[in-house]
Write an enzyme that holds these catalytic residues in place. Structure first.
Site: not given
Length: 184
Positions: A23, A51, A62, A65, A74, A121, A134, A145
């Site tokens: 399956r 999330d 990306r 950060h 995280k 990251h 995440y 940030d």
């Protein structure tokens, strides 16, 4: 679910053990009991408060950060496709300060990466599309940030593919040397 330590203290690879049949498959993507036992921190799993999910096309980067202040923990996984995931230790008192590690996260092996506070990251999509999920332990606050350019010469991150796109914010991210001044 198995857990493996890495060369960066605190960074863990969590490896689900899927059940496969004709399956498809079934796998547990998170187990609070195992997570809390392995971290020897009862209730650590309950601190995850948000999330998020991103979708990227092949070659997109990306990152890199992080968060200032007390940082953020995280738990990252690739739900669809594959990514080259990179973490960099930015904990000034750490013996591994400035070191980086890369991991393959994909929808075949289901590895998750636990990244404690104090790391940059980022990742690059290796497939036509890649969905990254995440789970973080703090609500997002844009004022905290921090970022470093994905192509910073001092970090010398080897992205496996030509970089096809980054966000405007990432394109203007400061250098590693600028971050060092900020961490001062």
């Amino acid at each position: 679910m198995r857990v493996e330590e890495t060369d960066l203290p605190g960074v863990l690879v969590m490896i689900p053990e899927p059940f496969r049949d004709d399956r498809g498959f079934f796998t547990r993507t998170f187990d609070a009991v195992i997570f809390d036992e392995y971290l020897a921190d009862p209730g650590a799993s309950a601190r995850f408060v948000q999330d998020s999910q991103s979708r990227s096309t092949r070659g997109v980067v990306r990152g890199m950060h992080g968060r200032s202040g007390r940082g953020e923990a995280k738990l990252v996984r690739c739900a669809h496709g594959a990514v080259h995931d990179v973490v960099v230790d930015i904990r000034p008192a750490s013996a591994t300060f400035g070191r980086r590690l890369a991991f393959l996260l994909d929808d075949e092996h289901f590895r998750h990466l636990y990244i404690p506070p104090g790391f940059l990251h980022g990742f690059q999509s290796l497939t036509a599309t890649a969905d990254v999920c995440y789970r973080i332990d703090r609500p997002h606050d844009p004022r905290e940030d921090i970022a470093v350019a994905h192509d910073d010469a001092d970090l010398a991150i080897s992205w496996p593919l030509p970089v096809t796109q980054v966000s405007a914010r990432d394109a203007e991210a400061p250098s590693w040397q600028q971050l060092l001044t900020h961490l001062g």
